[in-house]
Write a protein that holds these residues in place. Structure first.
Motif, PDB file in Angstrom:
ATOM      1  N   ARG A   3      27.381   3.320  -6.542  1.00  0.00           N
ATOM      2  CA  ARG A   3      26.415   2.264  -6.254  1.00  0.00           C
ATOM      3  C   ARG A   3      25.262   2.885  -5.484  1.00  0.00           C
ATOM      4  N   LEU A   4      24.057   2.452  -5.820  1.00  0.00           N
ATOM      5  CA  LEU A   4      22.891   2.980  -5.125  1.00  0.00           C
ATOM      6  C   LEU A   4      22.990   2.710  -3.636  1.00  0.00           C
ATOM      7  N   GLU A   5      22.596   3.709  -2.843  1.00  0.00           N
ATOM      8  CA  GLU A   5      22.560   3.501  -1.395  1.00  0.00           C
ATOM      9  C   GLU A   5      21.506   2.459  -1.080  1.00  0.00           C
ATOM     10  N   GLU A   6      21.819   1.634  -0.098  1.00  0.00           N
ATOM     11  CA  GLU A   6      20.859   0.614   0.314  1.00  0.00           C
ATOM     12  C   GLU A   6      19.627   1.280   0.915  1.00  0.00           C
ATOM     13  N   ILE A   7      18.468   0.910   0.419  1.00  0.00           N
ATOM     14  CA  ILE A   7      17.235   1.395   1.012  1.00  0.00           C
ATOM     15  C   ILE A   7      16.936   0.525   2.225  1.00  0.00           C
ATOM     16  N   PRO A   8      16.764   1.123   3.424  1.00  0.00           N
ATOM     17  CA  PRO A   8      16.501   0.300   4.610  1.00  0.00           C
ATOM     18  C   PRO A   8      15.284  -0.589   4.382  1.00  0.00           C
ATOM     19  N   LYS A   9      15.439  -1.874   4.644  1.00  0.00           N
ATOM     20  CA  LYS A   9      14.347  -2.816   4.444  1.00  0.00           C
ATOM     21  C   LYS A   9      13.527  -2.930   5.717  1.00  0.00           C
ATOM     22  N   SER A  10      12.229  -2.736   5.576  1.00  0.00           N
ATOM     23  CA  SER A  10      11.359  -2.960   6.717  1.00  0.00           C
ATOM     24  C   SER A  10      10.887  -4.399   6.651  1.00  0.00           C
ATOM     25  N   ASP A  11      10.720  -5.025   7.803  1.00  0.00           N
ATOM     26  CA  ASP A  11      10.290  -6.413   7.828  1.00  0.00           C
ATOM     27  C   ASP A  11       8.906  -6.524   7.209  1.00  0.00           C
ATOM     28  N   PHE A  12       8.712  -7.574   6.399  1.00  0.00           N
ATOM     29  CA  PHE A  12       7.379  -7.803   5.833  1.00  0.00           C
ATOM     30  C   PHE A  12       6.430  -8.289   6.916  1.00  0.00           C
ATOM     31  N   PHE A  13       6.890  -9.226   7.724  1.00  0.00           N
ATOM     32  CA  PHE A  13       6.012  -9.865   8.695  1.00  0.00           C
ATOM     33  C   PHE A  13       5.833  -8.975   9.907  1.00  0.00           C
ATOM     34  N   LYS A  14       4.628  -8.499  10.090  1.00  0.00           N
ATOM     35  CA  LYS A  14       4.340  -7.557  11.167  1.00  0.00           C
ATOM     36  C   LYS A  14       3.658  -8.261  12.328  1.00  0.00           C
ATOM     37  N   SER A  15       3.993  -7.813  13.528  1.00  0.00           N
ATOM     38  CA  SER A  15       3.351  -8.376  14.702  1.00  0.00           C
ATOM     39  C   SER A  15       1.852  -8.182  14.576  1.00  0.00           C
ATOM     40  N   PHE A  16       1.097  -9.214  14.883  1.00  0.00           N
ATOM     41  CA  PHE A  16      -0.346  -9.197  14.686  1.00  0.00           C
ATOM     42  C   PHE A  16      -1.036  -8.860  15.990  1.00  0.00           C
ATOM     43  N   SER A  17      -1.900  -7.837  15.948  1.00  0.00           N
ATOM     44  CA  SER A  17      -2.613  -7.427  17.147  1.00  0.00           C
ATOM     45  C   SER A  17      -4.104  -7.547  16.945  1.00  0.00           C
ATOM     46  N   LEU A  18      -4.724  -8.453  17.669  1.00  0.00           N
ATOM     47  CA  LEU A  18      -6.165  -8.564  17.611  1.00  0.00           C
ATOM     48  C   LEU A  18      -6.836  -7.370  18.260  1.00  0.00           C
ATOM     49  N   ALA A  19      -6.116  -6.660  19.101  1.00  0.00           N
ATOM     50  CA  ALA A  19      -6.704  -5.510  19.770  1.00  0.00           C
ATOM     51  C   ALA A  19      -7.192  -4.487  18.770  1.00  0.00           C
ATOM     52  N   ALA A  20      -6.420  -4.272  17.720  1.00  0.00           N
ATOM     53  CA  ALA A  20      -6.818  -3.292  16.708  1.00  0.00           C
ATOM     54  C   ALA A  20      -7.337  -3.966  15.459  1.00  0.00           C
ATOM     55  N   GLU A  66     -14.327   1.220  19.028  1.00  0.00           N
ATOM     56  CA  GLU A  66     -14.497   1.012  17.593  1.00  0.00           C
ATOM     57  C   GLU A  66     -14.112   2.272  16.821  1.00  0.00           C
ATOM     58  N   GLN A  67     -14.499   3.427  17.341  1.00  0.00           N
ATOM     59  CA  GLN A  67     -14.110   4.680  16.697  1.00  0.00           C
ATOM     60  C   GLN A  67     -12.591   4.830  16.675  1.00  0.00           C
ATOM     61  N   ALA A  68     -11.958   4.523  17.809  1.00  0.00           N
ATOM     62  CA  ALA A  68     -10.500   4.660  17.903  1.00  0.00           C
ATOM     63  C   ALA A  68      -9.799   3.732  16.921  1.00  0.00           C
ATOM     64  N   PHE A  69     -10.264   2.483  16.798  1.00  0.00           N
ATOM     65  CA  PHE A  69      -9.673   1.557  15.838  1.00  0.00           C
ATOM     66  C   PHE A  69      -9.797   2.115  14.414  1.00  0.00           C
ATOM     67  N   GLY A  70     -10.966   2.696  14.125  1.00  0.00           N
ATOM     68  CA  GLY A  70     -11.173   3.282  12.807  1.00  0.00           C
ATOM     69  C   GLY A  70     -10.196   4.411  12.533  1.00  0.00           C
ATOM     70  N   TYR A  71      -9.970   5.246  13.534  1.00  0.00           N
ATOM     71  CA  TYR A  71      -9.024   6.362  13.374  1.00  0.00           C
ATOM     72  C   TYR A  71      -7.599   5.848  13.188  1.00  0.00           C
ATOM     73  N   ILE A  72      -7.239   4.793  13.916  1.00  0.00           N
ATOM     74  CA  ILE A  72      -5.895   4.221  13.742  1.00  0.00           C
ATOM     75  C   ILE A  72      -5.747   3.668  12.337  1.00  0.00           C
ATOM     76  N   ASN A  73      -6.797   3.026  11.857  1.00  0.00           N
ATOM     77  CA  ASN A  73      -6.737   2.423  10.523  1.00  0.00           C
ATOM     78  C   ASN A  73      -6.606   3.466   9.421  1.00  0.00           C
TER      79      ASN A  73
END
Length: 376
Positions: A3-20, A66-73
């Motif tokens: 049987r195929l090994e279970e692929i770890p599921k990452s949550d779809f719903f991500k915490s939302f940060s207005l900071a970035a 703004e530059q830092a946010f761009g680099y994170i993105n």
């Protein structure tokens, strides 16, 4: 048989940060960060951040943020961290946000928590720092501390109530407190978060086995969302959750399949759509194999510049009896305009004689493009 090994599921719903201005942390399936969200969030961030100590030249600091946010993105985290440390040396609280975001993007949650805990101690009146700290705790499964941090954010001036309550709902859903999460969603009223709220509510209604309500909510919203320029990933998630509801409620195969393929049309990487499709079709064989397939096709049906002169490669993981059957399953995940041009470039059998249902199990997002011979 294996049987195929279970692929770890990452949550779809991500915490939302207005900071970035983007959606962060580990949650129910990966999504794209949009420029529109980032710009809206950045404008809010600029209006709400407070400085830790008196410093000069506010414009320079905002440009650095703004530059830092761009680099994170763009996942240039070393460059973002360099700016974050520079901002901290300037005694600017934005440095805590940048460093917290960098650590969370790197998966170094404990470092993010330590940084943000220091930030809220030095600047306890900044709701963005409290929200980020709550997100980090939530990612670390420390839900009580997460909710306490969100509560502190709500006590701050100039907070964004919708953003905070969305993250509260995420934390509660992770803790499987679905009723409480649903109630928290009612406080998410800002227009920019409408799609995210609808998507989360449908998911929560399904978790509560309230399938008819889930379907009804989807029906009332999907036409409006389709006609707007919204994030395809969330629209795809709404369709796949509706498919789950149709199938779970009364085994409505027709509507389940209809909504599955609408989900795939908007986001072919939607693992929930893949899962429910395999469940509905329920095809298996004792001679099936799990293979990594690289397909080649002509890009003239894709929405890209100079598509007529380009070809593409895409990678899939498929359970099928042979290459011909694997290609049949893969074709349904590509736009109709390119399906007749598809062929298998490479097939690597990863596991033989698997008992899992036939179908697609994963596909890489995007394409590798190349010039077609004689057309460049």
């Amino acid at each position: 048989m294996k049987r195929l090994e279970e692929i770890p599921k990452s949550d779809f719903f991500k915490s939302f940060s207005l900071a970035a201005g983007m959606v962060l942390c580990n949650t129910l399936n990966k999504i794209e960060k949009t420029r529109e969200t980032r710009n809206v969030a950045l404008s809010i961030q600029k209006s709400t951040l407070r400085i830790l100590f008196s410093v000069s030249n506010r414009i320079d600091r905002d440009d650095l943020m703004e530059q830092a946010f761009g680099y994170i993105n763009t996942n240039e985290l070393k460059k973002a961290a360099k700016i974050g440390n520079q901002l901290l040396k300037m005694k600017y609280t934005g440095g805590f946000e940048i460093m917290g975001l960098v650590y969370m993007e790197k998966g170094e949650i404990n470092k993010a928590i330590k940084t943000l805990e220091e930030g809220v101690k030095k600047a306890p009146d900044i709701w963005l720092l409290w929200q980020l700290l709550g997100n980090a705790y939530s990612d670390n499964k420390k839900y009580k501390k997460a909710l306490q941090s969100y509560s502190s954010a709500l006590k701050c001036a100039d907070k964004d109530v919708s953003s905070i309550y969305y993250n509260i709902a995420i934390a509660l859903s992770r803790e499987e407190k679905y009723e409480e999460a649903l109630k928290a969603c009612e406080n998410v009223i800002r227009e920019e978060l409408l799609l995210m709220r609808i998507c989360l509510k449908i998911f929560l209604l399904n978790k509560l086995n309230r399938f008819e309500e889930s379907i009804d909510l989807g029906k009332r919203q999907i036409d409006t969302l389709e006609s707007s320029e919204q994030d395809n990933t969330y629209i795809s998630k709404i369709y796949s959750e509706m498919a789950i509801a149709y199938w779970a409620h009364d085994r409505d195969e027709i509507n389940a399949l209809k909504h599955i393929f609408k989900a795939i049309e908007h986001d072919k990487t939607n693992s929930d759509a893949m899962n429910i499709l395999r469940e509905v079709e329920n095809n298996s064989s004792k001679t099936s194999k799990y293979s990594r397939i690289i397909i080649e096709g002509k890009a003239n049906g894709l929405m890209i510049e100079d598509a007529d002169a380009l070809g593409f490669f895409a990678t899939y993981g498929v359970v099928a009896e042979n290459e011909e059957e694997a290609l049949k399953y893969v074709r349904r995940f590509e736009p109709k305009e390119v399906r007749d041009t598809l062929r298998i470039e490479k097939c690597e059998v990863l596991k033989g004689r698997v008992i899992d249902p036939k179908g697609v199990y994963y596909c890489n997002d995007g394409y590798i493009l190349f010039p077609l011979e004689g057309l460049v």
